[in-house]
Design an enzyme around this catalytic site. Sequence first.
Site, PDB file in Angstrom:
ATOM      1  N   CYS A 248     -20.911   4.906 -19.005  1.00  0.00           N
ATOM      2  CA  CYS A 248     -21.893   5.891 -18.541  1.00  0.00           C
ATOM      3  C   CYS A 248     -21.451   7.318 -18.821  1.00  0.00           C
ATOM      4  O   CYS A 248     -22.280   8.220 -18.896  1.00  0.00           O
ATOM      5  CB  CYS A 248     -22.154   5.702 -17.052  1.00  0.00           C
ATOM      6  SG  CYS A 248     -20.668   5.832 -16.028  1.00  0.00           S
TER       7      CYS A 248
ATOM      8  N   LYS B 173     -23.210  -8.820  -6.349  1.00  0.00           N
ATOM      9  CA  LYS B 173     -23.876  -9.486  -7.466  1.00  0.00           C
ATOM     10  C   LYS B 173     -23.435  -8.816  -8.758  1.00  0.00           C
ATOM     11  O   LYS B 173     -23.846  -7.709  -9.080  1.00  0.00           O
ATOM     12  CB  LYS B 173     -25.395  -9.435  -7.366  1.00  0.00           C
ATOM     13  CG  LYS B 173     -26.041 -10.457  -8.329  1.00  0.00           C
ATOM     14  CD  LYS B 173     -27.430 -10.066  -8.777  1.00  0.00           C
ATOM     15  CE  LYS B 173     -27.462  -9.085  -9.909  1.00  0.00           C
ATOM     16  NZ  LYS B 173     -27.011  -9.646 -11.223  1.00  0.00           N
TER      17      LYS B 173
ATOM     18  N   GLU C   2     -25.116   5.423  -9.128  1.00  0.00           N
ATOM     19  CA  GLU C   2     -24.577   6.074 -10.319  1.00  0.00           C
ATOM     20  C   GLU C   2     -25.349   5.483 -11.473  1.00  0.00           C
ATOM     21  O   GLU C   2     -25.185   4.318 -11.820  1.00  0.00           O
ATOM     22  CB  GLU C   2     -23.071   5.826 -10.427  1.00  0.00           C
ATOM     23  CG  GLU C   2     -22.397   6.731 -11.446  1.00  0.00           C
ATOM     24  CD  GLU C   2     -22.307   6.086 -12.813  1.00  0.00           C
ATOM     25  OE1 GLU C   2     -23.113   6.485 -13.694  1.00  0.00           O
ATOM     26  OE2 GLU C   2     -21.480   5.198 -13.002  1.00  0.00           O
TER      27      GLU C   2
ATOM     28  N   GLU D 149     -31.260   7.797 -23.064  1.00  0.00           N
ATOM     29  CA  GLU D 149     -29.927   7.195 -23.097  1.00  0.00           C
ATOM     30  C   GLU D 149     -29.928   5.985 -24.028  1.00  0.00           C
ATOM     31  O   GLU D 149     -30.772   5.104 -23.928  1.00  0.00           O
ATOM     32  CB  GLU D 149     -29.513   6.760 -21.692  1.00  0.00           C
ATOM     33  CG  GLU D 149     -28.107   6.184 -21.646  1.00  0.00           C
ATOM     34  CD  GLU D 149     -27.705   5.687 -20.277  1.00  0.00           C
ATOM     35  OE1 GLU D 149     -26.530   5.846 -19.901  1.00  0.00           O
ATOM     36  OE2 GLU D 149     -28.579   5.137 -19.568  1.00  0.00           O
TER      37      GLU D 149
END
Length: 469
Positions: free
Chosen positions: A276, A168, A242, A368
Amino acid sequence: MLTHFIGGRPVAEGKGFPVHDPVTGAVIRQVHEADPEVVDRAVRAARQAARDWAAMPVGERAGWMRRLAEGIEARFDDLVAAELADTGKPLDQTRTLDIPRGIANFRAFAEIAAQRPDDAFHLSGVLSYTVRRPHGVVAVIVPWNLPFLLMTWKLAPALVAGNTVVVKPSENTPGSAAVFAEICADAGLPAGVVNIIYGYGSAGQLLVEHPGVDAVTFTGSTRTGTAIMHAVADRVKPVSFELGGKNAGVVFEDCDLDRAVEGSVKSVFTNGGQVCLCTERLYVQRPIFEEFCARLAARAHEVDPQPMISAEHREKVLSYYALARSEGAKVLAGGGVPAFGDHRDSGYYVEPTVVTGLSEWSRFNREEIFGPVCHVASFDSEAEAIDLANAGDYGLAATLWTSNLDRAHRVGQRLEAGLVWVNTWYLRDLRTPFGGLRLSGIGREGGIQSLDFYSEPTTITIKLEQPDV
């Protein structure tokens, strides 16, 4: 309208949803959204194909990986066009990184799997050896920032290890996955080995909760990773995550300053900071702090702004620019929305931004952001730099800039991150482990570590009877 790819065939089911061009904000395509019936159909197709695919010798599966790599090469320009349309990222990055890495992922894992030795242990009169079996059906949930690169990073080891998959992609970036479905069909990949469905997070939730899914690999936000953990807890499914990062860079006064500034420009602003591994916190030794800040801010003014993936994400990043000001930051560069005077003014752009002056415990320095922005702070001693870099809830990546070899090894080993780069950034060997600590994830992928995640070991022990003499 983009259709799902299930059992080797296009499936045009589910209502449509729009995908927007980040550069202009315009709708560029409609996509079918997976409902419970579509998700179930995809998982059942994967399960039906799983036994024969797992029974295939690893050398034959490796051959399929090489054929898929050749298919990607043949459709290179189509994949570039799909990535550009969905992400708005620079053409050079797409042509030199995103699509070539997809090719490299299939070829690298084909070789790693085909050449991996088996484990065997001998004692007196006893032989123990290990065989590895695939999980079965793996759910592959892919983010929007590097959609093709990260999809192939997961698909190649999952497939060569003997699993079938249901993929997906992000609802924002389905284009390259649709091209890859065509590559699988054109290559004659057995039906059901690769299945691709589209939709929002609700479709991903249905997929990971499906009882026919045996393992989950996910790259994305920590919040979504936490939700997936809750969803799979009852069945104790293996997960590889992750997740987010609030990555630190440490710049010592003995560094090559030109190299450190340019490396930091790359690590902060690449892909609009939507990687990331990007650096959001920089710590610079006090004797060079003022010069480093001035040079980084000057370079930030020269960086071409890149679009955020969506209007919602742009608003999130801009909210952190406002938060920095409210918390008392000094803005050295950027901090707003660029004006182009052309079609990009309706796109999702923000300015590359550099700030300083905030506490280490400010929200801006703890959360973040995932945009083209960093905070710069000073430090005096090596021990202080290590403490600052290790502060926080994440532990994905770090950069270290120094010309002292002893310091590079000493500090590098004390930085609490899954990856540490010295005098460089984003340099990857596909054979090495990749992943983070704490809220940055669970497990490692890359090389043998990927094959270990996508399979389970069984130890077989045989007592060898000694013959009568």
